[in-house]
Write an enzyme that holds these catalytic residues in place. Structure first.
Site, PDB file in Angstrom:
ATOM      1  N   ASN A  37       0.876  -1.169   0.000  1.00 36.26           N
ATOM      2  CA  ASN A  37       0.000   0.000   0.000  1.00 36.26           C
ATOM      3  C   ASN A  37       0.915   1.221   0.000  1.00 36.26           C
ATOM      4  O   ASN A  37       1.543   1.541   1.011  1.00 36.26           O
ATOM      5  CB  ASN A  37      -0.911   0.002   1.232  1.00 36.26           C
ATOM      6  CG  ASN A  37      -1.834   1.211   1.270  1.00 36.26           C
ATOM      7  OD1 ASN A  37      -1.478   2.308   0.852  1.00 36.26           O
ATOM      8  ND2 ASN A  37      -3.033   1.022   1.797  1.00 36.26           N
ATOM      9  N   GLU A  86      -3.952   1.689  -3.002  1.00 45.26           N
ATOM     10  CA  GLU A  86      -4.141   3.100  -2.666  1.00 45.26           C
ATOM     11  C   GLU A  86      -3.198   3.977  -3.497  1.00 45.26           C
ATOM     12  O   GLU A  86      -2.464   4.810  -2.972  1.00 45.26           O
ATOM     13  CB  GLU A  86      -3.936   3.334  -1.167  1.00 45.26           C
ATOM     14  CG  GLU A  86      -4.705   4.538  -0.668  1.00 45.26           C
ATOM     15  CD  GLU A  86      -4.703   4.695   0.847  1.00 45.26           C
ATOM     16  OE1 GLU A  86      -5.286   5.684   1.319  1.00 45.26           O
ATOM     17  OE2 GLU A  86      -4.129   3.837   1.553  1.00 45.26           O
ATOM     18  N   TYR A 187      -7.582  -4.035  -2.224  1.00 42.80           N
ATOM     19  CA  TYR A 187      -7.561  -2.971  -1.224  1.00 42.80           C
ATOM     20  C   TYR A 187      -8.929  -2.983  -0.556  1.00 42.80           C
ATOM     21  O   TYR A 187      -9.881  -2.373  -1.032  1.00 42.80           O
ATOM     22  CB  TYR A 187      -7.261  -1.620  -1.879  1.00 42.80           C
ATOM     23  CG  TYR A 187      -7.253  -0.457  -0.907  1.00 42.80           C
ATOM     24  CD1 TYR A 187      -6.719  -0.597   0.369  1.00 42.80           C
ATOM     25  CD2 TYR A 187      -7.772   0.779  -1.266  1.00 42.80           C
ATOM     26  CE1 TYR A 187      -6.710   0.459   1.263  1.00 42.80           C
ATOM     27  CE2 TYR A 187      -7.761   1.849  -0.384  1.00 42.80           C
ATOM     28  CZ  TYR A 187      -7.229   1.682   0.877  1.00 42.80           C
ATOM     29  OH  TYR A 187      -7.225   2.734   1.769  1.00 42.80           O
ATOM     30  N   ASP A 238      -3.979  -4.914   1.053  1.00 41.69           N
ATOM     31  CA  ASP A 238      -4.328  -4.312   2.336  1.00 41.69           C
ATOM     32  C   ASP A 238      -5.729  -4.787   2.711  1.00 41.69           C
ATOM     33  O   ASP A 238      -6.713  -4.395   2.095  1.00 41.69           O
ATOM     34  CB  ASP A 238      -4.283  -2.785   2.203  1.00 41.69           C
ATOM     35  CG  ASP A 238      -4.572  -2.069   3.510  1.00 41.69           C
ATOM     36  OD1 ASP A 238      -4.951  -2.730   4.492  1.00 41.69           O
ATOM     37  OD2 ASP A 238      -4.425  -0.828   3.549  1.00 41.69           O
ATOM     38  N   ASN A 240      -7.173  -4.256   5.611  1.00 42.47           N
ATOM     39  CA  ASN A 240      -7.785  -3.307   6.541  1.00 42.47           C
ATOM     40  C   ASN A 240      -8.381  -4.000   7.763  1.00 42.47           C
ATOM     41  O   ASN A 240      -9.433  -3.608   8.274  1.00 42.47           O
ATOM     42  CB  ASN A 240      -8.839  -2.456   5.827  1.00 42.47           C
ATOM     43  CG  ASN A 240      -8.292  -1.077   5.460  1.00 42.47           C
ATOM     44  OD1 ASN A 240      -7.662  -0.419   6.282  1.00 42.47           O
ATOM     45  ND2 ASN A 240      -8.525  -0.657   4.226  1.00 42.47           N
ATOM     46  N   ASP A 362       2.743   4.859   4.475  1.00 41.24           N
ATOM     47  CA  ASP A 362       2.588   4.525   5.886  1.00 41.24           C
ATOM     48  C   ASP A 362       2.449   3.010   6.063  1.00 41.24           C
ATOM     49  O   ASP A 362       2.053   2.537   7.126  1.00 41.24           O
ATOM     50  CB  ASP A 362       1.397   5.264   6.515  1.00 41.24           C
ATOM     51  CG  ASP A 362       0.114   5.126   5.709  1.00 41.24           C
ATOM     52  OD1 ASP A 362       0.114   4.381   4.701  1.00 41.24           O
ATOM     53  OD2 ASP A 362      -0.892   5.761   6.071  1.00 41.24           O
ATOM     54  N   HIS A 363       2.773   2.270   5.011  1.00 46.30           N
ATOM     55  CA  HIS A 363       2.828   0.810   5.045  1.00 46.30           C
ATOM     56  C   HIS A 363       4.202   0.371   4.546  1.00 46.30           C
ATOM     57  O   HIS A 363       4.869   1.104   3.805  1.00 46.30           O
ATOM     58  CB  HIS A 363       1.771   0.183   4.131  1.00 46.30           C
ATOM     59  CG  HIS A 363       0.357   0.404   4.568  1.00 46.30           C
ATOM     60  ND1 HIS A 363      -0.483  -0.627   4.941  1.00 46.30           N
ATOM     61  CD2 HIS A 363      -0.382   1.539   4.668  1.00 46.30           C
ATOM     62  CE1 HIS A 363      -1.669  -0.136   5.255  1.00 46.30           C
ATOM     63  NE2 HIS A 363      -1.636   1.176   5.093  1.00 46.30           N
TER      64      HIS A 363
END
Length: 388
Positions: A37, A86, A187, A238, A240, A362-363
């Site tokens: 991501n 993303e 995602y 991802d 989530n 941020d991943h």
């Protein structure tokens, strides 16, 4: 949780992971899949001023290393597949799409022995649920080695039940010792109390929690259909959701309670080998579905590649920015999940968990390596009595 429980510590994980700086291996002997991501692909298309002063090795302790798609592929030994989530590209932004396609191809300054790549996108078309930031939201991109693509890929397609640009399916032919494969770049929806709207008329039909549960159900059904056609499944991206307390630091998210229901539904549908139920009672109804009672069935019994090979190891993929210490608050929400039928082909799985590997995102990226059974030698931790 005491930080000493993490093995290896954050500063060493990138060095110890098994897929870095390895020679390129060609399919069908090896299939290496990466997923990341990137939280926006634009930084990977803009050259920093330091790039004009010669090539530099990335500093794994710094998150300021130059972001480069081609550099990432080179650094990780030219993987077969790189799934990005993303990407945040507007569906009307043809220039950025072309720039990505160019960025992954062999350039004039690259060695002629380096492999070429192709890039495919699935971007949002939903005018009610994916409209913020100039429609630069969500979106996935599948980057595939061209030698693999030319010889083995049958088709690349989105799914009919998603209009937010969250899924892209790569279907391969059955060749040699390999079965047909369906590699799904995913995602998954982040569950929130924000409204989810009907994609045709814009009416609110539930929350993003409801849509998340509905996507679980639709993806489960899609995987069942693919498996019935003889495909082995590699689902990467991802998700989530963090599966358990082992996958969260310092604590697993338990509030609001709907997150616990979402997690239980994810576990039951994709990993359980027992009967599933309509745990979350999703209310968001798309034009492709109706309100008939869902038939109870057996869970898919899939394998979480990292947890299967490393049942006791802590590792995390989501490292939010703005923290004073890298690794003080993180979760393993990105996964590579496979059909149980591919268990014997799985040989490695891990993540590159350093500030440098996180880059502008941020991943951090994660990977799995597969080899047909005549070649495979699983690199698995002690797993006595532990399942996936």
């Amino acid at each position: 949780m005491n930080r000493t429980e993490i093995s290896p510590p954050p500063s060493k994980r990138g060095k110890l992971s098994g897929s870095q700086n390895v020679p390129a291996a060609s399919f069908p002997e090896v299939l290496r899949t990466f997923s990341w991501n990137v939280n926006g692909i634009q930084p990977f298309l803009q050259r920093s001023i330091t790039s004009f002063f010669g090539a530099q090795e990335p500093d794994i302790q710094s998150d300021t290393a130059e972001a480069s798609l081609r550099g990432f592929l080179r650094r990780h030994g030219w993987p077969t597949i790189l799934f990005l989530q993303e990407v945040k590209v507007s569906p009307e932004d043809a220039a950025t799409i072309r720039a990505v396609e160019k960025a992954v191809r062999v350039g004039s300054k690259d060695s002629s022995s380096e492999p070429d790549y192709v890039a495919y996108f699935c971007l949002p078309s939903d005018k009610f649920n994916a409209r913020g930031f100039g429609r630069k939201v969500y979106g996935v991109c599948s980057i595939i080695r061209k030698d693999f693509f030319d010889r083995f890929v049958d088709r690349i397609r989105p799914v009919s039940w998603d209009t937010e640009g969250r899924f892209l399916v790569t279907e391969t032919k059955a060749i040699g010792n390999w079965p047909k494969l369906a590699l799904i770049n995913a995602y998954m929806v982040n569950g929130t109390e924000n409204p989810y709207k009907n994609t045709v008329n814009g009416r609110v039909t539930g929350t993003r929690h409801d849509r998340k549960l509905q996507v679980h159900r639709l993806l489960e059904a899609a995987i069942r259909e693919l498996q019935a056609k003889g495909f082995g499944i590699i689902l990467a991206g991802d998700m989530n959701v963090a599966r358990s307390a082992q996958d969260a630091c310092p604590n697993l998210r338990m509030s609001p309670p709907q997150h616990c229901l979402n997690r239980a539904d994810f576990e039951a549908r994709f990993f359980s080998k027992h009967a599933t139920s309509d745990i979350g009672h999703d209310r968001a109804v798309s034009p492709e579905s109706d309100r008939r009672e869902e038939r109870l069935d057996i869970g898919l019994g899939m394998i979480d590649t990292f947890r299967f090979l490393h049942p006791d190891k802590r590792g995390y993929t989501y490292h939010p920015r703005g923290r004073k210490v890298f690794g003080e608050s993180c979760d393993r929400v990105d996964m590579i999940i496979i059909s149980a039928s591919l268990e014997k082909e799985l040989t490695e799985a891990g993540m590159h968990e350093t500030p440098g590997d996180r880059g502008p995102s941020d991943h951090v990226p994660l990977y799995a390596r597969f080899a047909p059974r005549t070649f495979s030698t699983p690199n698995r931790d002690d797993t006595s009595g532990v399942g996936a």
